[in-house]
Design a protein around this motif. Structure first.
Motif, PDB file in Angstrom:
ATOM      1  N   VAL A  15       0.557  -0.932   0.232  1.00  0.00           N
ATOM      2  CA  VAL A  15      -0.173  -0.144  -0.289  1.00  0.00           C
ATOM      3  C   VAL A  15       0.605   0.793   0.409  1.00  0.00           C
ATOM      4  O   VAL A  15       1.153   1.826   0.959  1.00  0.00           O
ATOM      5  CB  VAL A  15      -0.683  -0.317   1.827  1.00  0.00           C
ATOM      6  N   LYS A  41      -0.256   3.856  -0.762  1.00  0.00           N
ATOM      7  CA  LYS A  41      -0.325   5.648  -1.017  1.00  0.00           C
ATOM      8  C   LYS A  41       0.306   6.824   0.364  1.00  0.00           C
ATOM      9  O   LYS A  41       1.105   6.254   1.142  1.00  0.00           O
ATOM     10  CB  LYS A  41      -2.616   5.216   0.356  1.00  0.00           C
ATOM     11  N   ASN A  58      -5.968   3.973  -2.413  1.00  0.00           N
ATOM     12  CA  ASN A  58      -7.324   4.654  -1.402  1.00  0.00           C
ATOM     13  C   ASN A  58      -7.082   5.798  -2.291  1.00  0.00           C
ATOM     14  O   ASN A  58      -8.808   5.208  -1.802  1.00  0.00           O
ATOM     15  CB  ASN A  58      -6.756   4.441  -0.096  1.00  0.00           C
ATOM     16  N   ILE A  79      -8.391   0.209  -3.247  1.00  0.00           N
ATOM     17  CA  ILE A  79      -8.763   0.230  -1.559  1.00  0.00           C
ATOM     18  C   ILE A  79      -9.537   1.147  -0.826  1.00  0.00           C
ATOM     19  O   ILE A  79     -10.023   0.414   0.558  1.00  0.00           O
ATOM     20  CB  ILE A  79      -7.277  -0.831  -0.633  1.00  0.00           C
ATOM     21  N   MET A 138     -13.816  -8.201   0.931  1.00  0.00           N
ATOM     22  CA  MET A 138     -12.377  -7.251   2.162  1.00  0.00           C
ATOM     23  C   MET A 138     -13.438  -6.294   3.456  1.00  0.00           C
ATOM     24  O   MET A 138     -14.395  -6.312   2.741  1.00  0.00           O
ATOM     25  CB  MET A 138     -11.094  -6.181   1.311  1.00  0.00           C
ATOM     26  N   ILE A 141     -11.893  -3.741   7.177  1.00  0.00           N
ATOM     27  CA  ILE A 141     -10.925  -3.058   7.574  1.00  0.00           C
ATOM     28  C   ILE A 141     -11.609  -3.567   8.859  1.00  0.00           C
ATOM     29  O   ILE A 141     -12.731  -2.218   8.741  1.00  0.00           O
ATOM     30  CB  ILE A 141     -10.403  -1.819   6.835  1.00  0.00           C
ATOM     31  N   MET A 192      -3.847  -6.129   7.573  1.00  0.00           N
ATOM     32  CA  MET A 192      -2.748  -4.275   7.651  1.00  0.00           C
ATOM     33  C   MET A 192      -1.582  -4.871   8.272  1.00  0.00           C
ATOM     34  O   MET A 192      -1.011  -5.776   8.409  1.00  0.00           O
ATOM     35  CB  MET A 192      -3.554  -3.351   7.203  1.00  0.00           C
ATOM     36  N   SER A 193      -0.530  -3.610   8.654  1.00  0.00           N
ATOM     37  CA  SER A 193       0.557  -3.425   8.960  1.00  0.00           C
ATOM     38  C   SER A 193       0.600  -4.504  10.680  1.00  0.00           C
ATOM     39  O   SER A 193       1.496  -5.179  10.613  1.00  0.00           O
ATOM     40  CB  SER A 193       1.360  -2.461   9.394  1.00  0.00           C
ATOM     41  N   ARG A 204      -2.928  -6.389   2.300  1.00  0.00           N
ATOM     42  CA  ARG A 204      -2.744  -4.238   2.905  1.00  0.00           C
ATOM     43  C   ARG A 204      -1.757  -4.177   3.462  1.00  0.00           C
ATOM     44  O   ARG A 204      -2.326  -3.714   4.234  1.00  0.00           O
ATOM     45  CB  ARG A 204      -4.183  -4.163   2.284  1.00  0.00           C
ATOM     46  N   VAL A 205      -0.177  -4.129   3.072  1.00  0.00           N
ATOM     47  CA  VAL A 205       0.665  -3.517   3.911  1.00  0.00           C
ATOM     48  C   VAL A 205       1.270  -2.500   3.618  1.00  0.00           C
ATOM     49  O   VAL A 205       2.141  -2.773   2.286  1.00  0.00           O
ATOM     50  CB  VAL A 205       1.498  -4.678   4.668  1.00  0.00           C
ATOM     51  N   GLY A 206       0.777  -1.411   4.425  1.00  0.00           N
ATOM     52  CA  GLY A 206       1.786   0.045   3.951  1.00  0.00           C
ATOM     53  C   GLY A 206       2.816   0.024   4.715  1.00  0.00           C
ATOM     54  O   GLY A 206       3.927   0.064   4.427  1.00  0.00           O
ATOM     55  N   SER A 207       2.416   0.950   6.333  1.00  0.00           N
ATOM     56  CA  SER A 207       3.303   1.635   6.885  1.00  0.00           C
ATOM     57  C   SER A 207       4.505   0.641   7.433  1.00  0.00           C
ATOM     58  O   SER A 207       6.344   0.711   7.465  1.00  0.00           O
ATOM     59  CB  SER A 207       2.941   2.106   7.964  1.00  0.00           C
ATOM     60  N   ARG A 232       3.193   7.319   7.988  1.00  0.00           N
ATOM     61  CA  ARG A 232       3.246   7.819   7.023  1.00  0.00           C
ATOM     62  C   ARG A 232       2.607   9.626   8.047  1.00  0.00           C
ATOM     63  O   ARG A 232       2.075   9.513   8.529  1.00  0.00           O
ATOM     64  CB  ARG A 232       1.892   7.889   6.362  1.00  0.00           C
TER      65      ARG A 232
END
Ligand SMILES: *Cc1c(COP(=O)(O)O)cnc(C)c1O
Length: 232
Positions: free
Chosen positions: A38, A40, A61, A85, A171, A173, A203-204, A219-222, A228
């Motif tokens: 992710v 974003k 997103n 997402i 999906m 959250i 997620m993370s 869905r892995v971002g940080s 962020r």
């Protein structure tokens, strides 16, 4: 390679290993799980670093932010797969259908209808139809997008019968302040009952648990790109 590159490549490796061990513990194969990175709020340079490290599946997103980042990268790297997402507005549906390979956030009748129209048009013009997931608001949170669990079965059926859309999966959250396990277990069970192959969850902070509970996409971002600074 700068410091930043190294971090993203190293973080990706760490996340991939953690997915593989969680899969192994659950008696699953690591390749049953797709890592959606992710990106974003991070720029095209960060996305490019992840691509250099072999990552090909990404999540964004916001349609507009993705439009500023991905068209060039997608033409350069034809095998990049982009997932939407975040919530989809009807007036952004055409752009979303043109840019994204997967839209994970189908969540209401109006969007289903608009998507059907825009996908038909896109396919007519020689484009590829995006794959679609329905977002489930497992915690029934008023501020959160998604179909309520008890309405999901009917909604998926209507997407198919009334709008001719193929729904590949669900999906979710989970609420911030609750253990995610029961939410993951719920959509995994619903996917089983509905015969849907794709389960996007984790997620993370909780992707290993999601893998243990059957996620096909995390869905892995940080954990990959770092914290962020801007709100997502
Ligand atoms: C931002 C976001 C993620 C990634 O969150 P991290 O905690 O940074 O891994 C996953 N899914 C959705 C829908 C998001 O908006």
């Amino acid at each position: 390679m700068n410091e930043h590159d190294k971090d993203i490549a190293g973080n990706l490796e760490t996340v991939r290993r953690a997915i593989a061990s969680a899969a192994d513990l659950a008696g699953r194969k690591a390749d049953e799980v797709t890592l959606v990175a992710v990106s974003k709020t991070f720029g095209a340079d960060a996305a490019r670093d992840a691509i250099s490290a072999g990552q090909r599946v990404f999540g964004e997103n916001r349609v507009q932010e993705a439009q500023g980042k991905w068209p060039d990268l997608k033409s350069e790297f034809a095998d990049v797969e982009l997932h939407l997402i975040g919530p989809l507005q009807s007036n952004k549906t055409r752009e979303a259908v043109e840019l994204f390979d997967v839209i994970e956030t189908v969540d209401r009748e109006k969007i289903a209808k608009t998507l059907a129209k825009e996908i038909a048009r896109h396919v007519d013009e020689g484009g590829k139809a995006p794959r679609l997931l329905v977002q489930v608001n497992t915690g029934a949170e008023p501020q959160k997008a998604g179909v309520l669990p008890e309405e999901t079965k009917d909604f998926v059926a209507r997407c198919q019968s009334e709008h001719g859309l193929t729904i590949d999966g669900l999906m979710c959250i989970p609420p911030f302040d609750e253990p995610p396990g029961p939410h993951f277990a719920l959509i995994a069970k619903m996917c089983g009952e509905l015969g849907l192959p794709v389960i996007s969850m984790g997620m993370s902070g909780d992707y290993e648990q999601a893998v243990m509970l059957g996620a096909t996409h995390v869905r892995v971002g940080s954990a990959i790109f770092g914290a962020r600074s801007k709100p997502a």
